[in-house]
Design a protein around this motif. Structure first.
Motif, mmCIF file in Angstrom:
data_model
loop_
_atom_site.group_PDB
_atom_site.id
_atom_site.type_symbol
_atom_site.label_atom_id
_atom_site.label_comp_id
_atom_site.label_asym_id
_atom_site.label_seq_id
_atom_site.Cartn_x
_atom_site.Cartn_y
_atom_site.Cartn_z
ATOM 1 N N PRO A 71 0.834 -1.215 0.000
ATOM 2 C CA PRO A 71 0.000 0.000 0.000
ATOM 3 C C PRO A 71 0.866 1.261 0.000
ATOM 4 N N GLU A 72 0.278 2.362 -0.502
ATOM 5 C CA GLU A 72 0.984 3.647 -0.460
ATOM 6 C C GLU A 72 1.033 4.197 0.962
ATOM 7 N N ALA A 73 0.042 3.832 1.775
ATOM 8 C CA ALA A 73 -0.001 4.302 3.162
ATOM 9 C C ALA A 73 -0.705 3.247 4.010
ATOM 10 N N ALA A 74 -0.308 3.152 5.264
ATOM 11 C CA ALA A 74 -0.937 2.237 6.210
ATOM 12 C C ALA A 74 -1.010 2.927 7.572
ATOM 13 N N PHE A 75 -2.141 2.743 8.253
ATOM 14 C CA PHE A 75 -2.364 3.411 9.532
ATOM 15 C C PHE A 75 -3.043 2.459 10.501
ATOM 16 N N THR A 76 -2.873 2.731 11.780
ATOM 17 C CA THR A 76 -3.649 2.061 12.812
ATOM 18 C C THR A 76 -4.429 3.138 13.556
ATOM 19 N N SER A 77 -5.550 2.730 14.147
ATOM 20 C CA SER A 77 -6.396 3.668 14.880
ATOM 21 C C SER A 77 -7.016 2.965 16.075
ATOM 22 N N SER A 78 -7.303 3.731 17.089
ATOM 23 C CA SER A 78 -8.030 3.178 18.233
ATOM 24 C C SER A 78 -9.533 3.141 17.948
ATOM 25 N N ARG A 79 -9.946 3.746 16.847
ATOM 26 C CA ARG A 79 -11.365 3.731 16.455
ATOM 27 C C ARG A 79 -11.710 2.412 15.786
ATOM 28 N N SER A 80 -12.975 2.038 15.877
ATOM 29 C CA SER A 80 -13.426 0.787 15.263
ATOM 30 C C SER A 80 -13.306 0.852 13.746
ATOM 31 N N ALA A 81 -13.262 -0.325 13.118
ATOM 32 C CA ALA A 81 -13.187 -0.386 11.659
ATOM 33 C C ALA A 81 -14.375 0.331 11.032
ATOM 34 N N GLN A 82 -15.567 0.183 11.583
ATOM 35 C CA GLN A 82 -16.753 0.821 10.999
ATOM 36 C C GLN A 82 -16.662 2.338 11.061
ATOM 37 N N VAL A 83 -16.152 2.880 12.158
ATOM 38 C CA VAL A 83 -15.996 4.332 12.272
ATOM 39 C C VAL A 83 -15.003 4.833 11.222
ATOM 40 N N VAL A 84 -13.899 4.106 11.018
ATOM 41 C CA VAL A 84 -12.907 4.507 10.015
ATOM 42 C C VAL A 84 -13.486 4.383 8.614
ATOM 43 N N VAL A 85 -14.208 3.306 8.322
ATOM 44 C CA VAL A 85 -14.860 3.140 7.013
ATOM 45 C C VAL A 85 -15.804 4.308 6.753
ATOM 46 N N ASP A 86 -16.617 4.663 7.749
ATOM 47 C CA ASP A 86 -17.550 5.786 7.593
ATOM 48 C C ASP A 86 -16.805 7.092 7.335
ATOM 49 N N CYS A 87 -15.696 7.305 8.027
ATOM 50 C CA CYS A 87 -14.907 8.528 7.863
ATOM 51 C C CYS A 87 -14.291 8.600 6.462
ATOM 52 N N VAL A 88 -13.674 7.506 6.011
ATOM 53 C CA VAL A 88 -13.063 7.483 4.676
ATOM 54 C C VAL A 88 -14.144 7.719 3.618
ATOM 55 N N THR A 89 -15.266 7.047 3.754
ATOM 56 C CA THR A 89 -16.360 7.198 2.787
ATOM 57 C C THR A 89 -16.852 8.636 2.731
ATOM 58 N N GLU A 90 -17.049 9.235 3.899
ATOM 59 C CA GLU A 90 -17.520 10.628 3.956
ATOM 60 C C GLU A 90 -16.520 11.578 3.294
ATOM 61 N N ARG A 91 -15.240 11.400 3.591
ATOM 62 C CA ARG A 91 -14.218 12.284 3.011
ATOM 63 C C ARG A 91 -14.097 12.096 1.509
ATOM 64 N N TRP A 92 -14.091 10.842 1.055
ATOM 65 C CA TRP A 92 -13.955 10.596 -0.379
ATOM 66 C C TRP A 92 -15.189 11.049 -1.144
ATOM 67 N N ASP A 93 -16.368 10.909 -0.547
ATOM 68 C CA ASP A 93 -17.588 11.388 -1.209
ATOM 69 C C ASP A 93 -17.572 12.905 -1.381
ATOM 70 N N ALA A 94 -16.811 13.607 -0.546
ATOM 71 C CA ALA A 94 -16.756 15.077 -0.606
ATOM 72 C C ALA A 94 -15.754 15.593 -1.640
ATOM 73 N N ILE A 95 -14.956 14.711 -2.256
ATOM 74 C CA ILE A 95 -13.972 15.144 -3.254
ATOM 75 C C ILE A 95 -14.720 15.543 -4.521
ATOM 76 N N PRO A 96 -14.563 16.799 -4.963
ATOM 77 C CA PRO A 96 -15.351 17.270 -6.109
ATOM 78 C C PRO A 96 -15.014 16.599 -7.436
ATOM 79 N N VAL A 97 -13.817 16.055 -7.606
ATOM 80 C CA VAL A 97 -13.457 15.450 -8.890
ATOM 81 C C VAL A 97 -13.978 14.029 -9.039
ATOM 82 N N ALA A 98 -14.455 13.426 -7.969
ATOM 83 C CA ALA A 98 -14.979 12.065 -8.063
ATOM 84 C C ALA A 98 -16.281 12.078 -8.862
#
Length: 108
Positions: free
Chosen positions: A26-53
């Motif tokens: 992978p280009e990047a890898a991270f760990t978080s104390s947040r649950s997988a679902q919270v991280v999935v929701d966060c990534v989805t929300e941020r990527w959905d906000a990208i205007p070029v998508a």
């Protein structure tokens, strides 16, 4: 000739599957104390906000828990994140088609 090569490389890379991307580090890898679902929701929300998508963000469950989030440009995957649960929260790995295209351009 170089322009044709780059266009062909981009076209072939745009057809990459999740398995193709996972076959490379992978280009990047991270760990978080947040649950997988919270991280999935966060990534989805941020990527959905990208205007070029152009297309929607797609999410698919991973065997054993977690999910894959794919940022789509039309019918093609532009970026992908695997988010898996860990005992302390979650671990995420990110891949980008744009990075693959840039690497091919640099090698040409």
């Amino acid at each position: 000739m170089r322009t044709i090569t780059i266009i062909l490389a981009a076209a072939c890379t745009a057809c990459a599957t999740p398995a193709d991307l996972r076959s490379k580090p992978p280009e990047a890898a991270f760990t978080s104390s947040r649950s997988a679902q919270v991280v999935v929701d966060c990534v989805t929300e941020r990527w959905d906000a990208i205007p070029v998508a152009i297309g929607p963000t797609r999410t698919r469950a991973l065997p054993g828990g977690g999910a894959t989030v794919m940022l789509m440009e039309g019918n093609y995957m532009a970026s992908m994140a695997d988010v898996r649960p860990t005992p302390g929260g979650s671990a995420s790995a990110f891949w980008s088609i744009a990075v693959a295209i840039s690497s091919r351009e640099a090698q040409a």
